[in-house]
Enzyme design. Structure first.
Site, short mmCIF file in Angstrom:
data_model
loop_
_atom_site.label_atom_id
_atom_site.label_comp_id
_atom_site.label_asym_id
_atom_site.label_seq_id
_atom_site.Cartn_x
_atom_site.Cartn_y
_atom_site.Cartn_z
N SER A 253 1.74 -94.27 -14.30
CA SER A 253 1.82 -95.40 -15.24
C SER A 253 3.22 -95.95 -15.50
O SER A 253 3.37 -97.00 -16.12
CB SER A 253 1.17 -95.02 -16.58
OG SER A 253 1.87 -93.97 -17.19
N LYS A 298 -0.05 -95.53 -26.40
CA LYS A 298 1.26 -95.89 -25.85
C LYS A 298 1.92 -97.01 -26.64
O LYS A 298 3.15 -97.03 -26.79
CB LYS A 298 1.12 -96.26 -24.38
CG LYS A 298 0.82 -95.05 -23.51
CD LYS A 298 0.73 -95.38 -22.03
CE LYS A 298 0.51 -94.11 -21.22
NZ LYS A 298 0.42 -94.36 -19.77
#
Length: 360
Positions: A253, A298
Site C-alpha cells: 500500500s 489510515k
C-alpha cells in the site's frame, strides 16, 4: 444467611464466572488500529527512507507520508472482552480472523507474503517514478524461483535471465509457459539464459551477457501440461542505485507514496510546497494507483500525525468519506499523474481545484 444475601452471593459468583469465561474464551476475530506514519522524504530509525546514489538529488521540504495499520498477529486469539472493547472503540476495527489470515495462515506465512508484496511494490514504485521522469528503465524476464524437486532444480537458478526457450524469444514472463507447454511431458526443452551472479538491492544482477543453453526434460503437471518447475517474473535494471529503507512494514500500500518521494528527491523544488501530505495506494509499473485495505484507519493515522491532505485511491473514496477526521482533505487519485497534479495545486494554493472524494 438470608435469602437476599444468598441471592446476591449467587449473582456475584455468576458474574465472576461469566467474566472469567469472557477473558478466557477465544473468539474468531482480529483487531486493526491506526499505525505509525512515515515521511518518505525523511528518516526512519536514523536512516533516510529513500536513498539514492549515482544521480543528482535535491533538497525537499514538507511531508509525503505513507501510512500503516496495526493488526493483531495470526496466532493471537482475542477474548470476548477485547472484541467488545474493539467494537465500541471509534479508532479500532474488529474483523473476522479469516479476513486477515485466510485458510489458517500462520504468522510466518503472513509475514512472508507481506514482505514479498512490499518488495514488489518498491520495485514498481521505482519503475513508475523513473518512467514519469523519462529516465531509462530496462526490463527483462528472469527465473523468480525454482520448485524443489522439479526438473529445473540444479539447472536453472533464481535470477537467471531467460533470453529464449527453444530459440523462441522471451519478452514477457507469460512467454515462458507458452513455449514450454508446446511440448509433451517428458520431452526436452532448451532454455537460453544469462546465468545469475547474485541479487542486489535494486535489481537482479546477471553475470555479463554470456548466454548458456540448458536442456531440461519436462515433467507432467496435474492437468497434463509439460512443466519444468520454475516461476518466471519480470525484473528491472535502473540507471542508478535506489534503496528503500523501512523495517517492520509489509504489503503493497505504500507504493504510490514511495514513487512521489523519489520524484521529489530527483527533481528541483518541493512537490508539497512545504505542506503536510499523506496518502496510500498500490502502484503498478505504468503508474496506476490501486485500492488498499484499512482506509478508514489510515486516514485517522494521517490526521493524528498532522496531515492536511490525504491522497486517496479512487476505489477507496466512498469508504474513506464515511468518517473523515476534521481538518483532513481527501484528494481522489487514480494514477501517479493525478497525484502529481494534485500536489501542484496544493503547493500553488489552488485547493478549490482538487478532485475530492464523494461522500460515502
Amino acid at each position: 444467611m438470608s435469602r437476599r444475601s444468598a441471592t446476591l452471593l449467587t449473582s456475584t459468583l455468576l458474574l465472576i464466572v461469566l467474566f472469567c469465561v469472557a477473558v478466557l474464551l477465544p473468539v474468531p476475530y482480529a483487531e486493526m488500529s491506526p499505525g505509525p506514519t512515515v515521511n518518505t522524504l525523511g528518516k526512519n530509525d536514523g536512516q533516510p527512507v529513500l536513498q539514492i546514489s549515482g544521480h543528482r538529488t535535491y533538497p525537499t521540504a514538507g511531508h509525503l507520508n505513507m501510512v500503516t495499520v496495526r493488526v493483531t498477529g495470526a496466532d493471537y486469539r482475542m477474548n470476548l472482552i477485547e472484541a467488545v472493547s474493539g467494537w465500541l472503540a471509534h479508532d479500532d476495527s474488529v474483523v473476522p480472523h479469516d479476513t486477515l489470515y485466510p485458510q489458517g495462515q500462520t504468522s510466518q506465512q503472513a509475514d512472508q507474503e507481506n514482505a514479498e508484496e512490499f518488495t514488489e511494490s518498491q520495485d514498481s514504485a521505482k519503475v513508475a517514478a523513473l518512467e514519469a521522469l523519462k529516465l531509462p528503465v530496462q526490463s527483462r524476464v528472469v527465473v523468480g524461483s525454482v520448485v524443489k524437486g522439479s526438473p529445473a532444480q540444479g539447472k536453472l537458478h533464481a535470477g537467471d535471465v531467460i533470453k529464449a526457450v527453444d530459440g523462441g524469444a522471451v519478452k514477457a514472463p507469460t512467454d515462458v509457459a507458452k513455449l514450454v507447454t508446446k511440448h509433451k511431458a517428458g520431452q526436452t526443452v532448451v532454455f537460453t539464459v544469462v546465468p545469475a551472479k547474485g541479487s542486489g538491492d535494486t535489481d537482479i544482477v546477471a553475470s555479463g551477457n554470456v548466454t548458456r543453453n540448458i536442456a531440461i526434460r519436462t515433467a507432467k503437471a496435474s492437468d497434463g501440461r509439460a512443466i519444468v518447475g520454475i516461476q518466471a517474473e519480470e525484473a528491472h535494471s535502473f540507471p542508478f542505485t535506489i534503496k528503500i529503507q523501512l523495517a517492520d512494514v509489509g504489503g503493497p500500500s505504500a507504493g504510490m507514496m514511495f514513487s512521489l518521494g523519489l520524484i521529489d528527491k530527483l527533481t528541483p523544488g518541493d512537490l508539497t510546497g512545504g505542506k503536510f501530505v499523506a496518502g496510500t495506494g498500490t502502484i503498478d509499473d505504468n503508474g496506476a494507483v490501486g485500492p488498499i485495505g484499512g482506509i478508514s484507519l489510515k486516514v485517522i493515522a494521517a490526521r493524528e500525525a498532522g496531515a492536511q491532505y490525504f491522497l486517496t485511491p479512487s476505489d477507496n473514496c466512498a469508504e474513506a468519506s464515511k468518517d473523515t477526521p476534521a481538518g483532513l482533505r481527501l484528494v481522489k487519485v487514480k494514477t501517479l499523474k493525478d497525484s502529481l497534479n494534485a500536489l501542484s495545486d496544493i503547493r500553488s494554493g489552488k485547493t478549490a481545484d482538487l478532485p475530492r472524494c464523494p461522500a460515502g
